[in-house]
Design an enzyme around this catalytic site. Structure first.
Site, mmCIF file in Angstrom:
data_model
loop_
_atom_site.group_PDB
_atom_site.id
_atom_site.type_symbol
_atom_site.label_atom_id
_atom_site.label_comp_id
_atom_site.label_asym_id
_atom_site.label_seq_id
_atom_site.Cartn_x
_atom_site.Cartn_y
_atom_site.Cartn_z
ATOM 1 N N LYS A 51 -2.032 9.835 11.468
ATOM 2 C CA LYS A 51 -3.000 8.745 11.469
ATOM 3 C C LYS A 51 -3.932 9.022 12.641
ATOM 4 O O LYS A 51 -3.511 9.022 13.799
ATOM 5 C CB LYS A 51 -2.302 7.393 11.655
ATOM 6 C CG LYS A 51 -3.282 6.245 11.640
ATOM 7 C CD LYS A 51 -2.632 4.931 11.974
ATOM 8 C CE LYS A 51 -3.671 4.010 12.590
ATOM 9 N NZ LYS A 51 -3.065 2.835 13.227
ATOM 10 N N GLY B 159 -4.333 -6.127 16.913
ATOM 11 C CA GLY B 159 -3.598 -7.141 17.663
ATOM 12 C C GLY B 159 -4.148 -8.553 17.566
ATOM 13 O O GLY B 159 -3.552 -9.476 18.096
ATOM 14 N N GLY C 299 -5.167 -5.960 12.369
ATOM 15 C CA GLY C 299 -5.692 -7.315 12.328
ATOM 16 C C GLY C 299 -5.032 -8.248 11.329
ATOM 17 O O GLY C 299 -5.313 -9.440 11.332
#
Lengths: 258, 377
Positions: A97, A158, A185
């Protein structure tokens, strides 16, 4: 019929990808992964212990999971590439990622550097998952250069604010040929469900689960929500009434005419 | 907030110095505090309200919000680190510090072999983050010596940070090239006239050079830059106000750098100065909460200057990093003969070992993080 996500040469049943940071401990993290029946988990290489004597976070990942190393800490493409190569050299696999963040206040990604890292790593044979701010041109370039999927953010990492980027993510889903996986999110299972209803191939969640009062049960709740959303998407969503129906029909007079 | 962004923080500092912060703090009302608590993105005025005497009646709601923000951005984790003091030779004469050249004590500088032994001892506990400290002596602990130290430490740790005298950008860049990723430098006090009184001799007298060191470190590509004021020297509210302003300035100017702050409190030491301004536990709590609410992603470090009970209580309020198993004298971990006549920079109030600290964190529902970096990235 089984509904598997084919990606990077693997067939994935659980479309909830989970993170491994922010938990109160590795044992709790493992329980959450098991409760969600997660197939793909992301691990920051910076957290992986290298010494033989040290307990490694990787020891707690169920063997059925595919580990996707993330490049947390990279501020530019070169650093992301270095982390990916270190991950491969340490035997952590080829799934990366790509996270390039040069903004410590919002942790928003640098799309241009992310694209550069994607180009390099694809050429080196990595299965890449670039994390990005939803932008159609960037997503196209990432897909064109060989990204396995594109991971637009729902809202800043976050924040638990849900899919604030909905309009842009919907465009990516319509226009981009590779799977779209919303990452960051998502604060509630319903946020994840919404993404799946929209047609995302998968979602990625960390904070909301890791800091929930009961991370294990919350992981299960997210997993169920992702399944529900996916099922709804495959079944076909009914059209919704965009506006409330007026109590006095505007064309009612036509009836009086008759 | 970028209205405060100037070429150097010293310019911002000069522009702010003229304001009567004492009056502004006294004028803040409960309503101002409540408004600050409702906001998602706090202004500098909101921060001021949270540091005001009026906010003392709102510590609980401030704590609730601070905990929620800290959990969201840092999770249930506390990163642990240990200090390694390699030299206590010092040319400064800070009135509040036991390393002061006025304290006629036997000085000690570790050889690289001794540093290797100390490092191996600390690394044996599993810690992967080390903070290298020295007194300020260009003769005994020059930059070349620091570079040698880093070359030893890199064999044992994933992350090497420094807390040494202020350096030029070039010297910081040299240390970054060796693998140093973090810089800690406390201004001690943001009151320039008091600063002159407290630092009567030595290179540390240069207030501005020290004030601008964090930005030189950030410009040299440090990953983490930690600032702070030594609370107890001047009025703590005004000091924290400046720490917040400084941190915000650094975040604005260097968005890629992780900015952190500490709220060290004056501890007993070998010397007479005990500070003129009392800072109670309640004040430390208010300082941490105000910083967290103003700068939600700010790293906040807590040293072993505070006792175990108070440290444990502070954890959920916004702390992200803690030192543990610390020794604040040169060679204190493994050189017992030396340790007997060695003297600590400050007295340690929390003497728990690393395993004890880790066990306590787990009891409190936190994951003690020993490694969170890749050396030399």
């Amino acid at each position: 019929m089984e509904d598997l996500l084919e990606i990077g040469g693997k067939k994935i049943a659980c479309r909830l990808f989970l993170g491994t940071g922010k938990y109160a401990g590795n044992a709790q993290m493992r329980e959450a992964l098991l409760a969600a029946q997660a197939d793909v988990v992301t691990v920051a290489l910076r957290r992986v212990e290298s010494g033989a004597m040290a307990e490694s976070i990787l020891d707690y990942i169920p063997p059925s999971c595919t580990v996707m190393i993330n490049t947390s800490g990279a501020r530019n493409a070169a650093e992301a590439v270095r982390i990916a190569r270190l991950a491969r050299a340490s035997g952590a696999g080829d799934w990366i990622k790509i996270e390039v963040i040069a903004d410590s206040r919002y942790l928003l990604p640098d799309n241009l550097e992310t694209l550069k890292a994607t180009e390099t790593l694809v050429k080196e044979g990595f299965i890449t998952f670039p994390y990005m701010s939803p932008d159609l041109s960037m997503a196209r370039r990432m897909a064109d250069c060989g990204a396995a999927a594109v991971m637009p953010l729902g809202s800043p990492i976050g924040t638990n604010r849900g899919v604030r980027t909905r309009e842009l993510v919907e465009i990516l889903i319509r226009e981009i040929s590779v799977p779209i996986i919303v990452d960051a999110g998502l604060g509630k299972p319903s946020d994840a469900c919404q993404c799946m209803e929209m047609g995302c191939a998968a979602v990625m969640v960390n904070t909301a689960v890791a800091v929930a009062p009961d991370p294990v049960e919350f992981a299960r709740a997210f997993s169920l929500a992702v399944k529900a959303g996916r099922l709804a998407y495959r079944t076909g969503m009914p059209g919704s009434a965009a506006e409330a129906r007026a109590s006095s029909p505007l064309t009612g007079f036509l009836r009086d005419h008759d | 907030m970028t209205e405060f962004l100037s070429k150097s923080f010293y310019d911002t500092y000069l522009a702010c110095r003229e304001r009567d912060w004492g009056e502004a703090l006294a004028a803040a009302s409960g309503a101002d505090v409540e408004q600050a608590l409702r906001r998602v993105h706090l202004s500098f005025s909101d921060f001021l309200a949270l540091l005001s005497p009026a906010a003392e009646a709102h510590l609980e709601p401030m704590a609730q919000k601070a905990r929620a923000l800290t959990l969201r951005y840092f999770g249930r984790t506390i990163q642990l680190y240990a200090p390694i003091y390699v030299s206590d030779y010092c040319e400064n004469s800070c009135l509040y510090c036991s390393f002061s050249s006025r304290n006629r004590r036997k000085r000690k500088k570790l050889s690289l072999e001794e540093i290797d032994r100390e490092a191996a001892f600390i690394a044996g506990t599993g810690l992967q983050h080390i903070l290298l400290l020295t007194g300020e002596s260009k003769k005994e602990s020059p930059v070349g010596y620091l570079r040698d130290c880093v070359q030893v430490l890199r064999r044992h740790f994933s992350s090497v940070a420094i807390e040494v005298y202020p350096l030029s950008e070039e010297d910081y860049a040299g240390l970054v090239a060796e693998g140093v990723d973090g810089l800690t430098l406390y201004q001690e006090t943001y009151d320039e006239s008091l600063y002159r009184v407290l630092h009567p001799a030595g290179p540390k007298r240069n207030f501005r050079y020290r004030l601008e060191a964090p930005e030189r470190g950030a410009a040299a590509r440090m990953r983490q830059v930690n600032i702070g004021a030594l609370l107890g020297l001047a009025d703590w509210r005004r000091e924290i106000l400046m720490v917040g302003l400084h941190a915000r300035y650094l975040q604005d100017r260097f968005p890629e750098v992780e900015i952190g702050a500490s709220v060290p409190r004056l501890r007993p030491f070998a010397g007479a100065f005990q500070g003129s301004c009392e800072v109670g536990d309640r004040n430390i709590v208010q300082a941490i909460l105000a910083l967290r609410l103003f700068l939600p992603r700010l790293g906040i470090a807590l040293s072993t200057r505070e006792d175990s009970c108070f440290r444990d209580s502070l954890i959920p309020l916004g702390i992200t990093r803690m030192s543990a198993g610390s020794c604040t004298s040169v060679g204190g971990y493994t050189v017992p003969d030396e340790a007997e006549d060695a003297f600590a920079q400050f007295e340690i109030a929390d003497s728990r070992s690393i395993p004890e600290m880790m066990a306590r964190l787990r009891e409190k529902g936190y994951d003690p993080v020993l490694k969170d970096w890749i050396f030399g990235l």
